[in-house]
Design a protein around this motif. Structure first.
Motif: not given
Length: 195
Positions: A33-38, A62-64, A87-92
């Protein structure tokens, strides 16, 4: 403790990034979720961080947004949940979606996250039920608003299917307040078919 980093995004290798802060490169793992907004590499970025010190090394996450970091820390407090699973939960799921899942106690959405089975999902929901709303009041309020919006959507669907307002309201009263739209419509139709 490193709480926040501001620097230039040097590399992006999901789920890891390299952040150049004053000539020092920090490796951070981030949820998708953070990676896609970088931004693109070479651009400035600010991330909230969580630092974990273990026997086998020091790790930075790291978190957005601050809400993502708070949710990550709440997940880590649960027995048997490590950083990878958190991280998997927050990615999904976004933080708001996680708050909705916890509010509706819906394990099915969590089991779609890789590495989360039914028992783990149920334990997560049980342990987060009281903690997440306190840690993320805004996300929980948004989840409650979405649940109220779901009631309206269910009523509109029933009206569109030919039921009158009285029948739709009677069915809604028998449904859990936090039920999702599709599940709510199905449950309401079952209730109305028995009448």
């Amino acid at each position: 403790m490193i709480g926040r980093l501001r620097g230039t995004l040097a590399e992006k290798n999901p789920p890891q990034i390299l952040l150049d802060v004053g000539g020092v490169g920090y490796e951070l793992e981030v949820p998708m979720s953070t990676f896609y907004n970088l931004p693109a590499t070479g651009q400035p970025v600010t991330l909230h961080t969580h630092m974990a010190v273990r026997e086998d090394g020091h790790f930075l996450y790291g978190f957005g947004s601050e809400d993502e970091r708070v949710a990550f820390r709440q997940l880590l407090k649960i027995s048997g949940i490590g950083a990878r699973t958190a991280l998997a939960v927050l990615s999904g799921l976004s933080v708001t979606e996680l708050a909705q899942v916890v509010a509706s106690q819906e394990p099915g959405r969590l089991t779609k996250v890789p590495g989360i089975g039914k028992k783990t999902a149920e334990r997560l929901l049980l342990e987060l039920r009281d903690k997440l709303p306190k840690a993320l009041p805004a996300a929980h309020a948004h989840a409650a608003t979405a649940a109220a919006g779901a009631q309206g959507d269910i009523a509109n669907a029933l009206l569109a299917l030919g039921y009158n307002d009285k029948e739709a309201q009677a069915a809604l009263k028998q449904l859990p307040a936090d039920i999702g739209v599709s599940d709510g419509i199905r449950a309401a139709l079952k209730l109305l078919s028995k009448v």
